[in-house]
Design an enzyme around this catalytic site. Structure first.
Site, PDB file in Angstrom:
ATOM      1  N   LYS A  49      13.445 -44.487  77.476  1.00 30.49           N
ATOM      2  CA  LYS A  49      13.959 -43.285  78.140  1.00 30.49           C
ATOM      3  C   LYS A  49      12.845 -42.512  78.848  1.00 30.49           C
ATOM      4  CE  LYS A  49      15.545 -41.696  74.215  1.00 30.49           C
ATOM      5  NZ  LYS A  49      15.119 -42.814  73.347  1.00 30.49           N
TER       6      LYS A  49
ATOM      7  N   ARG B  57      21.503 -35.819  70.479  1.00 28.84           N
ATOM      8  CA  ARG B  57      21.338 -36.891  69.505  1.00 28.84           C
ATOM      9  C   ARG B  57      22.400 -36.838  68.422  1.00 28.84           C
ATOM     10  NH1 ARG B  57      15.409 -37.722  70.471  1.00 28.84           N
ATOM     11  NH2 ARG B  57      14.589 -39.265  69.051  1.00 28.84           N
TER      12      ARG B  57
ATOM     13  N   ARG C 227      13.601 -44.118  62.135  1.00 26.31           N
ATOM     14  CA  ARG C 227      14.159 -43.483  63.333  1.00 26.31           C
ATOM     15  C   ARG C 227      15.278 -44.332  63.931  1.00 26.31           C
ATOM     16  NH1 ARG C 227       8.801 -43.088  65.664  1.00 26.31           N
ATOM     17  NH2 ARG C 227       9.677 -42.947  67.746  1.00 26.31           N
TER      18      ARG C 227
ATOM     19  N   ARG D   4       3.196 -48.807  71.582  1.00 23.97           N
ATOM     20  CA  ARG D   4       3.224 -47.635  72.476  1.00 23.97           C
ATOM     21  C   ARG D   4       1.960 -46.783  72.344  1.00 23.97           C
ATOM     22  NH1 ARG D   4       8.327 -43.710  72.501  1.00 23.97           N
ATOM     23  NH2 ARG D   4       7.831 -43.381  70.302  1.00 23.97           N
TER      24      ARG D   4
ATOM     25  N   ARG E 153       1.333 -42.110  68.560  1.00 27.69           N
ATOM     26  CA  ARG E 153       2.048 -41.008  67.904  1.00 27.69           C
ATOM     27  C   ARG E 153       2.052 -41.182  66.388  1.00 27.69           C
ATOM     28  NH1 ARG E 153       7.613 -40.318  71.163  1.00 27.69           N
ATOM     29  NH2 ARG E 153       8.303 -39.957  69.038  1.00 27.69           N
TER      30      ARG E 153
HETATM   31  P1  ADP Z   1      11.738 -43.814  74.454  1.00 29.82           P
HETATM   32  O1  ADP Z   1      11.387 -42.617  75.311  1.00 29.82           O
HETATM   33  O2  ADP Z   1      13.142 -44.285  74.679  1.00 29.82           O
HETATM   34  O3  ADP Z   1      11.421 -43.633  73.005  1.00 29.82           O
HETATM   35  P2  ADP Z   1       9.426 -45.043  75.798  1.00 29.82           P
HETATM   36  O4  ADP Z   1       9.703 -44.761  77.228  1.00 29.82           O
HETATM   37  O5  ADP Z   1       8.413 -44.210  75.116  1.00 29.82           O
HETATM   38  O6  ADP Z   1      10.820 -45.025  74.951  1.00 29.82           O
HETATM   39  O7  ADP Z   1       9.049 -46.599  75.676  1.00 29.82           O
HETATM   40  C1  ADP Z   1       8.668 -47.171  74.426  1.00 29.82           C
HETATM   41  C2  ADP Z   1       7.568 -48.221  74.677  1.00 29.82           C
HETATM   42  O8  ADP Z   1       8.134 -49.349  75.331  1.00 29.82           O
HETATM   43  C3  ADP Z   1       6.430 -47.745  75.547  1.00 29.82           C
HETATM   44  O9  ADP Z   1       5.241 -48.306  75.048  1.00 29.82           O
HETATM   45  C4  ADP Z   1       6.773 -48.292  76.938  1.00 29.82           C
HETATM   46  O10 ADP Z   1       5.604 -48.556  77.701  1.00 29.82           O
HETATM   47  C5  ADP Z   1       7.494 -49.586  76.587  1.00 29.82           C
HETATM   48  N1  ADP Z   1       8.596 -49.918  77.519  1.00 29.82           N
HETATM   49  C6  ADP Z   1       9.488 -49.058  78.064  1.00 29.82           C
HETATM   50  N2  ADP Z   1      10.388 -49.731  78.818  1.00 29.82           N
HETATM   51  C7  ADP Z   1      10.063 -51.039  78.744  1.00 29.82           C
HETATM   52  C8  ADP Z   1      10.627 -52.263  79.291  1.00 29.82           C
HETATM   53  N3  ADP Z   1      11.728 -52.235  80.084  1.00 29.82           N
HETATM   54  N4  ADP Z   1      10.022 -53.425  78.989  1.00 29.82           N
HETATM   55  C9  ADP Z   1       8.930 -53.453  78.177  1.00 29.82           C
HETATM   56  N5  ADP Z   1       8.366 -52.362  77.623  1.00 29.82           N
HETATM   57  C10 ADP Z   1       8.915 -51.171  77.908  1.00 29.82           C
HETATM   58  P1  AMP Z   2      11.320 -38.576  70.495  1.00 29.16           P
HETATM   59  O1  AMP Z   2      10.114 -38.086  71.227  1.00 29.16           O
HETATM   60  O2  AMP Z   2      12.567 -38.468  71.324  1.00 29.16           O
HETATM   61  O3  AMP Z   2      11.125 -39.937  69.908  1.00 29.16           O
HETATM   62  O4  AMP Z   2      11.538 -37.557  69.274  1.00 29.16           O
HETATM   63  C1  AMP Z   2      10.574 -37.426  68.256  1.00 29.16           C
HETATM   64  C2  AMP Z   2      11.174 -36.674  67.067  1.00 29.16           C
HETATM   65  O5  AMP Z   2      11.536 -35.347  67.446  1.00 29.16           O
HETATM   66  C3  AMP Z   2      12.462 -37.278  66.489  1.00 29.16           C
HETATM   67  O6  AMP Z   2      12.201 -38.311  65.573  1.00 29.16           O
HETATM   68  C4  AMP Z   2      13.088 -36.034  65.825  1.00 29.16           C
HETATM   69  O7  AMP Z   2      12.448 -35.727  64.596  1.00 29.16           O
HETATM   70  C5  AMP Z   2      12.736 -34.932  66.815  1.00 29.16           C
HETATM   71  N1  AMP Z   2      13.784 -34.785  67.861  1.00 29.16           N
HETATM   72  C6  AMP Z   2      13.650 -35.033  69.179  1.00 29.16           C
HETATM   73  N2  AMP Z   2      14.800 -34.783  69.830  1.00 29.16           N
HETATM   74  C7  AMP Z   2      15.690 -34.378  68.907  1.00 29.16           C
HETATM   75  C8  AMP Z   2      17.062 -33.993  68.938  1.00 29.16           C
HETATM   76  N3  AMP Z   2      17.763 -33.977  70.087  1.00 29.16           N
HETATM   77  N4  AMP Z   2      17.659 -33.633  67.772  1.00 29.16           N
HETATM   78  C9  AMP Z   2      16.975 -33.629  66.607  1.00 29.16           C
HETATM   79  N5  AMP Z   2      15.693 -34.007  66.489  1.00 29.16           N
HETATM   80  C10 AMP Z   2      15.046 -34.371  67.627  1.00 29.16           C
END
Ligand code: ADP
Ligand code: AMP
Ligand code: ZN
Length: 216
Positions: A14, A89, A172, A128, A161
């Protein structure tokens, strides 16, 4: 005007896709996770509340989360629309979002559901790396930075992270299945859900999103 939600499990991509959308859709990205991390690093009361939940991979309570996002949506830069990332969420958050947008005379245009299998999510989360300065996201295999350990944009030192430990990653994804996956039906019923094949590479996913949004 575009009010969009990027929906999908942790690691679906995302944040990565929202960043790329900047190039062709001039509306801000609002990431609830980033807002929590900002509060955490500034040690605000909100950050202190959220920390215990984030460390365990649990969701922060709805009232706290909705209040934080509501405040952000009311800022002027969101007048032209918004790309929501990581919010809503829960069904309660989705209902609150409908109310919030309604009060502003707006409504959601689409929910882009980035579908990725659990095994892929785990691979993506495990590799990541994030920039502390600009929030850019890299992957050690799928999207590596040019200079090892340093952000392409600003040269800051990348970090992993704290909630990207194997235990928290798995938790998660379970929390997503239990509490967030029901939103798929919520938005499908309302005719807003657009399915995106998230298994493709980053450019392939972005192309699907662009086509879907331009067709709205
Ligand atoms: P989210 O915001 O949904 O948690 P991220 O955008 O942080 O996901 O992506 C998670 C990891 O996967 C990152 O390390 C990113 O570089 C990698 N990634 C994202 N999209 C793709 C894809 N289509 N193919 C391979 N790796 C990806
Ligand atoms: P994310 O960066 O989206 O992976 O979120 C990291 C963490 O933040 C999650 O594991 C939750 O603990 C908290 N969080 C983020 N967005 C939400 C949401 N919409 N509702 C509740 N907790 C959230
Ligand atoms: Zn950076």
């Amino acid at each position: 005007m575009a009010n969009l939600v990027l929906f999908g499990a942790p690691g679906a991509g995302k944040g990565t896709q929202a960043e790329l959308m900047n190039a062709w859709l001039p509306v801000p990205r609002v990431s609830s996770g980033d807002l929590f991390r900002y509060n955490l690093s500034n040690n605000t009361a909100l950050g202190q509340t959220a920390k215990a939940y984030m460390d365990k991979g649990e969701l922060v309570p709805d009232d706290v989360t909705v209040a934080m996002v509501a405040e952000r949506l009311q800022r002027a830069d969101c007048d032209a629309g918004v790309i929501l990332d990581g919010f809503p969420r829960t069904v309660a958050q989705a209902e609150a979002l409908d109310r919030l947008l309604g009060e502003m005379g707006r409504r959601l245009d689409a929910v882009l559901f980035i579908q990725v299998a659990r095994q892929t999510l785990l691979q993506r989360l495990a590799g990541r790396w994030t920039c502390p300065s600009c929030g850019a996201v890299y992957h050690e295999v799928f999207n590596p930075e040019r200079n090892k350990g340093l952000c392409d944009v600003d040269g800051a030192k990348l970090f992993q992270r704290e909630d990207d430990t194997p235990e928290t990653q798995a938790r998660r994804i379970d929390v997503y299945q239990e509490q967030t996956a029901p939103l798929e039906a919520y938005y499908r019923t309302r005719g807003l859900l657009i399915e995106i094949d998230g298994e493709q590479d980053i450019e392939g996913v972005q192309a699907q999103i662009k086509t879907a949004v331009q067709a709205l």
